[in-house]
Design a protein around this motif. Structure first.
Motif, PDB file in Angstrom:
ATOM      1  N   PHE A  70      99.857 -27.168  76.415  1.00 11.00           N
ATOM      2  CA  PHE A  70     100.399 -25.850  76.783  1.00 11.00           C
ATOM      3  C   PHE A  70     100.440 -25.841  78.325  1.00 11.00           C
TER       4      PHE A  70
ATOM      5  N   CYS B 219     107.057 -16.526  78.332  1.00  9.20           N
ATOM      6  CA  CYS B 219     106.036 -15.664  78.910  1.00  9.20           C
ATOM      7  C   CYS B 219     106.028 -15.862  80.417  1.00  9.20           C
TER       8      CYS B 219
ATOM      9  N   MET C 291     103.427 -16.027  82.088  1.00  8.05           N
ATOM     10  CA  MET C 291     102.214 -16.780  82.444  1.00  8.05           C
ATOM     11  C   MET C 291     101.721 -17.463  81.178  1.00  8.05           C
ATOM     12  N   HIS C 292     100.882 -18.446  81.333  1.00  6.70           N
ATOM     13  CA  HIS C 292     100.295 -19.072  80.148  1.00  6.70           C
ATOM     14  C   HIS C 292      98.786 -18.858  80.134  1.00  6.70           C
ATOM     15  N   CYS C 293      98.349 -17.985  79.218  1.00  2.00           N
ATOM     16  CA  CYS C 293      96.930 -17.695  79.088  1.00  2.00           C
ATOM     17  C   CYS C 293      96.322 -18.793  78.214  1.00  2.00           C
TER      18      CYS C 293
ATOM     19  N   TYR D 225      93.904 -18.956  76.245  1.00  2.88           N
ATOM     20  CA  TYR D 225      93.371 -18.590  74.926  1.00  2.88           C
ATOM     21  C   TYR D 225      94.483 -18.161  73.967  1.00  2.88           C
ATOM     22  N   CYS D 226      95.732 -18.271  74.390  1.00  2.00           N
ATOM     23  CA  CYS D 226      96.847 -17.692  73.628  1.00  2.00           C
ATOM     24  C   CYS D 226      96.937 -18.244  72.206  1.00  2.00           C
TER      25      CYS D 226
ATOM     26  N   GLY E  88     105.612 -14.499  72.680  1.00  2.00           N
ATOM     27  CA  GLY E  88     106.025 -14.393  74.075  1.00  2.00           C
ATOM     28  C   GLY E  88     105.873 -12.983  74.630  1.00  2.00           C
TER      29      GLY E  88
ATOM     30  N   ARG F  97     102.224  -8.524  78.735  1.00  2.00           N
ATOM     31  CA  ARG F  97     101.251  -8.898  79.752  1.00  2.00           C
ATOM     32  C   ARG F  97     101.967  -9.182  81.076  1.00  2.00           C
TER      33      ARG F  97
HETATM   34  S1  SF4 Z   1      98.370 -14.409  75.514  1.00  2.00           S
HETATM   35 FE1  SF4 Z   1     100.250 -13.187  75.569  1.00  2.00          FE
HETATM   36  S2  SF4 Z   1     100.901 -13.262  77.719  1.00  2.00           S
HETATM   37 FE2  SF4 Z   1      99.427 -14.886  77.430  1.00  2.00          FE
HETATM   38  S3  SF4 Z   1     100.649 -16.688  76.974  1.00  2.00           S
HETATM   39 FE3  SF4 Z   1     100.105 -15.768  75.027  1.00  2.00          FE
HETATM   40  S4  SF4 Z   1     101.770 -14.399  74.469  1.00  2.00           S
HETATM   41 FE4  SF4 Z   1     101.971 -14.908  76.655  1.00  2.00          FE
END
Ligand code: SF4
Ligand SMILES: *Cc1c(COP(=O)(O)O)cnc(C)c1O
Length: 323
Positions: free
Chosen positions: A35, A105, A107-109, A111-112, A147, A178
């Motif tokens: 990711f 998205c 950003m890439h979190c 924990y997504c 997303g 987000r």
């Molecule tokens: S947690 Fe939400 S904002 Fe973050 S990468 Fe996943 S879908 Fe996107």
């Protein structure tokens, strides 16, 4: 510093240089995550220099810990695909339907739970989804998710909300986003104008995990939304090392309210492969909620919930033995 001109970091070395990381701390970071790295400048600017424990750094920068394979974690923990009416429309709960507006998205979190989710579909636009929503008059709320729905091209998003607006039995259009914490200026005037003129109720559920993600720029954005009659709620994921302390969560709830936002959900982590180092025990979560409840007004206490496939709603966590 030429890399500062870019709005989003997608390469590790420029980001770690920007964060003034020592050789020793760089060694904690994983340089080839599946990711990919994606850190908007606004968030990078809020990260502490050379601190691998910074709550923003931990949420967005891949650590070698992500490589750990844990049998309790899966690629698709939420089992979304079994609820698909079309590749882009999910219906899990009565009266509400969730539209995967885009897979992109801001950003890439790390924990997504959707990081492995395949949204691939050859079909552009939302004709099938709109047709289904049009036909099904038990659905009164559409949730735009992804997303991140705000990653749609502005004109595509306007077209989509315009089509939803025309569906008589829909009462509520809800955004789960987000992106606002990545770029508080992302909303175009045309969208505010739409919010002002539509008869649908508009709800924003903003995803915020730590008070550091907030700020004056975001407050201005929220004020503008409120002036258009938009209801502002928030949801957070309980994350080890990031917000698993009562003082941080309390501060988050108070700061959110100060920004005009009511805390809605505190989510137990969805157990996606690679996120095991973020896991907080239910016992700890319950204890944290108890501490928030005993010191904040009831309207600032989020509902502590988890996602269990095939339940008729998000599942509240009240006690250790509920499930
Ligand atoms: S947690 Fe939400 S904002 Fe973050 S990468 Fe996943 S879908 Fe996107
Ligand atoms: C979480 C979720 C919703 C919304 O649930 P609420 O409890 O109404 O916030 C709707 N559909 C899907 C598929 C969801 O995952």
């Amino acid at each position: 510093m030429p890399f500062l001109e870019k709005k989003t970091f997608t390469r590790l070395t420029p980001l770690l240089d920007f964060l003034e990381f020592s050789e020793q701390n760089r060694d904690l970071v994983w340089d080839r995550p599946k990711f990919p790295l994606m850190v908007p400048l606004r968030l990078a600017l809020k990260m502490e220099k050379n601190n691998p424990h910074c709550p923003l750094f931990l949420q967005f920068v891949p650590l070698k810990k992500e490589r750990l394979v844990d049998e309790n974690y899966s690629l698709e923990p939420v089992k979304d695909p079994i609820f698909r009416l079309t590749p882009k429309l999910l219906k899990k709960y009565e009266g509400r339907s969730l539209l995967l507006a885009t897979k992109a998205c801001a950003m890439h979190c790390r924990y997504c739970f959707r990081q492995n989710f395949s949204y691939e579909t050859s079909q552009k636009g939302f004709q099938n989804e709109i047709a289904l929503l049009q036909k099904n008059d038990t659905i009164h709320e559409v949730i735009l998710s992804g997303g991140d729905p705000l990653s749609l091209q502005s004109k595509d998003l306007l077209e989509l909300v315009g089509q939803l607006d025309a569906i008589e039995h829909l009462r509520i259009i809800r955004f789960h986003t987000r992106s606002l914490i990545a770029d508080p200026l992302i909303l175009k005037q045309e969208l505010f104008d739409f919010f002002l003129q539509t008869r649908k109720k508009i709800v924003f559920v903003v995803h915020v995990n730590h008070p550091k993600e907030l700020g004056e720029d975001l407050r201005v954005c929220f004020q503008k939304l409120k002036k258009c009659g938009v209801t502002l709620l928030s949801q957070s994921v309980l994350l080890k090392g990031i917000n698993d302390e009562a003082a941080i969560l309390k501060n988050l709830c108070l700061e959110l309210f100060d920004h005009g936002v009511l805390p809605y959900y505190l989510h137990q982590l969805d157990q996606v492969q690679g996120a095991a180092h973020f896991y907080v025990e239910r016992k700890t979560g319950l204890n944290l909620i108890e501490q928030i409840r005993s010191s904040l007004p009831g309207y600032l206490v989020p509902k502590y919930v988890e996602e269990i496939p095939k339940k008729t709603s998000k599942t509240p966590i009240f006690s250790l033995h509920a499930i």
